[in-house]
Write a protein that holds these residues in place. Structure first.
Motif, PDB file in Angstrom:
ATOM      1  N   ALA A 115       0.826  -1.216   0.000  1.00 42.66           N
ATOM      2  CA  ALA A 115       0.000   0.000   0.000  1.00 42.66           C
ATOM      3  C   ALA A 115       0.859   1.265   0.000  1.00 42.66           C
ATOM      4  N   ILE A 116       2.012   1.200   0.648  1.00 47.20           N
ATOM      5  CA  ILE A 116       2.830   2.425   0.705  1.00 47.20           C
ATOM      6  C   ILE A 116       3.883   2.458  -0.415  1.00 47.20           C
ATOM      7  N   GLY A 117       3.765   1.543  -1.342  1.00 40.45           N
ATOM      8  CA  GLY A 117       4.561   1.627  -2.567  1.00 40.45           C
ATOM      9  C   GLY A 117       5.893   0.904  -2.525  1.00 40.45           C
ATOM     10  N   ILE A 118       6.116   0.053  -1.492  1.00 40.73           N
ATOM     11  CA  ILE A 118       7.384  -0.690  -1.446  1.00 40.73           C
ATOM     12  C   ILE A 118       7.262  -1.884  -2.401  1.00 40.73           C
ATOM     13  N   PRO A 119       8.193  -2.031  -3.343  1.00 43.14           N
ATOM     14  CA  PRO A 119       8.091  -3.169  -4.270  1.00 43.14           C
ATOM     15  C   PRO A 119       8.317  -4.500  -3.555  1.00 43.14           C
ATOM     16  N   VAL A 120       7.670  -5.527  -4.052  1.00 40.37           N
ATOM     17  CA  VAL A 120       7.640  -6.807  -3.339  1.00 40.37           C
ATOM     18  C   VAL A 120       9.039  -7.384  -3.091  1.00 40.37           C
ATOM     19  N   GLU A 121       9.966  -7.186  -4.031  1.00 42.88           N
ATOM     20  CA  GLU A 121      11.309  -7.754  -3.838  1.00 42.88           C
ATOM     21  C   GLU A 121      12.083  -7.030  -2.740  1.00 42.88           C
ATOM     22  N   MET A 122      11.547  -5.911  -2.250  1.00 39.32           N
ATOM     23  CA  MET A 122      12.206  -5.170  -1.160  1.00 39.32           C
ATOM     24  C   MET A 122      11.648  -5.545   0.216  1.00 39.32           C
ATOM     25  N   PHE A 123      10.617  -6.379   0.253  1.00 36.64           N
ATOM     26  CA  PHE A 123       9.964  -6.661   1.544  1.00 36.64           C
ATOM     27  C   PHE A 123      10.956  -7.244   2.567  1.00 36.64           C
ATOM     28  N   THR A 124      11.735  -8.211   2.124  1.00 35.80           N
ATOM     29  CA  THR A 124      12.639  -8.857   3.078  1.00 35.80           C
ATOM     30  C   THR A 124      13.773  -7.913   3.458  1.00 35.80           C
ATOM     31  N   VAL A 125      14.111  -7.013   2.544  1.00 34.75           N
ATOM     32  CA  VAL A 125      15.125  -5.992   2.844  1.00 34.75           C
ATOM     33  C   VAL A 125      14.620  -5.080   3.968  1.00 34.75           C
ATOM     34  N   ILE A 126      13.342  -4.741   3.922  1.00 40.26           N
ATOM     35  CA  ILE A 126      12.747  -3.903   4.982  1.00 40.26           C
ATOM     36  C   ILE A 126      12.864  -4.634   6.320  1.00 40.26           C
ATOM     37  N   PHE A 127      12.603  -5.917   6.293  1.00 36.61           N
ATOM     38  CA  PHE A 127      12.734  -6.743   7.499  1.00 36.61           C
ATOM     39  C   PHE A 127      14.183  -6.664   8.006  1.00 36.61           C
ATOM     40  N   ALA A 128      15.140  -6.757   7.086  1.00 38.26           N
ATOM     41  CA  ALA A 128      16.563  -6.725   7.487  1.00 38.26           C
ATOM     42  C   ALA A 128      16.935  -5.375   8.106  1.00 38.26           C
ATOM     43  N   ILE A 129      16.414  -4.292   7.548  1.00 41.88           N
ATOM     44  CA  ILE A 129      16.704  -2.960   8.129  1.00 41.88           C
ATOM     45  C   ILE A 129      16.170  -2.948   9.564  1.00 41.88           C
ATOM     46  N   GLY A 130      14.940  -3.440   9.718  1.00 39.07           N
ATOM     47  CA  GLY A 130      14.325  -3.459  11.048  1.00 39.07           C
ATOM     48  C   GLY A 130      15.087  -4.327  12.037  1.00 39.07           C
ATOM     49  N   ARG A 131      15.598  -5.471  11.577  1.00 33.19           N
ATOM     50  CA  ARG A 131      16.219  -6.439  12.493  1.00 33.19           C
ATOM     51  C   ARG A 131      17.643  -6.033  12.903  1.00 33.19           C
ATOM     52  N   MET A 132      18.215  -5.044  12.208  1.00 34.04           N
ATOM     53  CA  MET A 132      19.622  -4.706  12.458  1.00 34.04           C
ATOM     54  C   MET A 132      19.919  -4.398  13.939  1.00 34.04           C
ATOM     55  N   PRO A 133      19.110  -3.561  14.634  1.00 36.87           N
ATOM     56  CA  PRO A 133      19.444  -3.302  16.040  1.00 36.87           C
ATOM     57  C   PRO A 133      19.411  -4.563  16.905  1.00 36.87           C
ATOM     58  N   GLY A 134      18.524  -5.490  16.596  1.00 40.51           N
ATOM     59  CA  GLY A 134      18.472  -6.747  17.360  1.00 40.51           C
ATOM     60  C   GLY A 134      19.739  -7.555  17.148  1.00 40.51           C
TER      61      GLY A 134
END
Ligand code: ACO
Length: 431
Positions: free
Chosen positions: A374-393
């Motif tokens: 919905a916010i325009g992130i292409p599907v092949e970037m979904f897991t990349v978004i997860f990786a950005i989020g997981r970095m501090p953990g």
């Protein structure tokens, strides 16, 4: 006094100490078992193995509880931001105003990549998956900093800088890998933008026109980063700890985490969910045919975004994200047929004895893909978004392993089931 476990083996009784966590989680400490008995414990897939003690994240999978440093995920989702939560995970407490400012300033100061790194993006084919680019470029980033390459825990005082650099640069690398895959010019981060705004800017602005940054989009993406920020000893975090245990540097250890996250059974599930929903839509199925296939072990299909190794009641992140999904779609005035299919699938699966008996519920990935679409992130970037989020953990777990005085290299054992002694046969005598 701590309890002891008694184990009877080959007619002898051995005692093993037990360990209890602050939330009452119990473990039998088997670290001396092999030396005392010659036996090891065998636990394929580690479903029953505690690989470490940790103070970062607590999960109670039966009750659907997730807490970062003791704070419930629901409260953080409501009241915190990804950057503040990153500080909490890495340093153990919520930052004061001054600490948060110092941390945010460090993120801003280290968001640019070494200019020579931009040429490395040229070498990837346009069709390269952004996760492949991300892991390679995180590792490459460490080559551009001699201090990091030669850095040793306890000997150098640069951890704060390197942690901020990694959190900040992973976002820049991620956006660049997308731009590269589209053949678009790279967009540099802006000093005035905050973390998530800057990501959207680097992804979608053009040299001649800045992307319009909508607050509801920033809020939704920041929430996705925050909800993914840590999840105790999952496949990628265990990988980071495994690599870190050899005293590899922070960037190399986290690059390995990106590789582990990529698979469809882990972080890759968000992409797989969207592809599944899209396939169901294109087939004109209302979801029932797909559910029947997911229950048939011979079909090779699974209901992606359902099930979890730890959550056996509900995934608290899924509850938060489902609501956020409804909110963001309403605010952006988007109606998405895939959301309707997702809701129907969830409803049908939650009534179906196959899923109920196996305690399979929607996980965080089931709805996160719909928000990202919905916010325009292409599907092949979904897991990349997860990786950005997981970095501090990952960084928090890296720090924890480095700070543990008794830390040893991770080195599991195995039970060998191959051929016994097998003499070499020269090439001419082989049949
Ligand atoms: N669809 C259909 N059946 C399933 C599903 C599913 N999504 N998940 C598990 N099952 C079945 C298994 O086939 C097994 O059935 P059986 O007992 O008849 O053999 C039973 O439920 C138990 O499943 P396991 O595979 O033992 O569960 P495990 O803990 O090993 O795996 C996992 C968990 C990988 C998440 C699994 O549920 C799965 O593949 N789900 C889909 C992928 C997914 O959404 N992954 C994201 C996880 S969350 C995250 O990483 C952020």
């Amino acid at each position: 006094m701590s309890k002891e476990a008694r184990l009877e083996l080959d007619g002898k009784v051995f005692t093993l100490p037990t360990v209890e966590g602050t939330e009452g989680e119990k473990a039998v400490d088997v670290s001396t078992l092999r030396a005392a008995t010659q036996y090891i414990t065998l636990d394929d897939g580690y479903g029953n193995t505690g690989s470490c003690t940790s103070k970062v994240t607590f999960i109670d999978g039966d009750k659907g509880i997730l807490r970062y440093r003791g704070i419930p995920i629901e409260e953080l989702a409501e009241r915190s931001t990804f950057v503040e939560t990153s500080y909490l995970l890495i340093y153990g407490t919520l930052p004061t105003r001054a600490q948060l400012k110092t941390f945010s300033d460090l993120l801003t100061r280290h968001q640019f990549l070494h200019e020579d790194m931009t040429y490395h993006f040229e070498g990837f084919p346009t069709a390269a998956h952004p996760m492949a680019i991300l892991s390679s470029m995180i590792n490459a980033a460490s080559c551009f900093d001699a201090g990091l390459m030669n850095w040793q825990w306890g000997k150098n005082q640069q951890f704060d800088i390197y942690a901020a650099q990694l959190i900040s640069q992973v976002r820049t690398i991620a956006a660049y890998s997308y731009r590269k895959s589209k053949g678009l010019p790279l967009i540099y981060p802006k000093q005035s933008y905050k973390y998530t705004e800057n990501f959207l800017h680097m992804m979608f602005s053009m040299p001649y026109e800045d992307f319009e940054i909508k607050p509801e989009v920033v809020k939704a993406l920041d929430l996705i980063f925050l909800l993914h920020a840590d999840h105790e000893q999952n496949c990628s975090t265990s990988t980071v700890r495994m690599v870190a245990s050899s005293q590899a540097n922070l960037f190399a250890s986290c690059a390995a985490g990106v590789c582990a996250l990529w698979g469809p059974l882990h972080g890759g599930a968000n992409q797989a969910v969207l592809e599944m929903l899209d396939q169901i839509h294109r087939d004109g199925d209302d979801g029932s045919k797909f559910i029947a296939a997911a229950k048939d072990k011979n079909s090779g299909k699974k209901l992606m975004g359902f099930g979890h190794r730890v959550y056996k009641n509900h995934d608290p992140r899924a509850t938060i994200i489902k609501k956020a999904c409804d909110d963001v779609l309403a605010k952006l005035n988007i109606s998405d047929p895939l959301l309707d299919i997702a809701k129907k699938l969830e409803e049908a699966a939650l009534k179906d004895s196959y899923f109920v008996e196996r305690k399979l519920y929607p996980n965080v990935d089931f709805y996160s893909g719909i928000i990202m679409r919905a916010i325009g992130i292409p599907v092949e970037m979904f897991t990349v978004i997860f990786a950005i989020g997981r970095m501090p953990g990952w960084i928090a777990n890296y720090k924890e392993i480095m700070e543990e005085p008794k830390s040893r290299i991770y080195r599991p054992r195995q039970i060998y089931t191959g051929r016994t002694l097998n003499p070499f046969v020269p090439l001419g005598d082989r049949k």
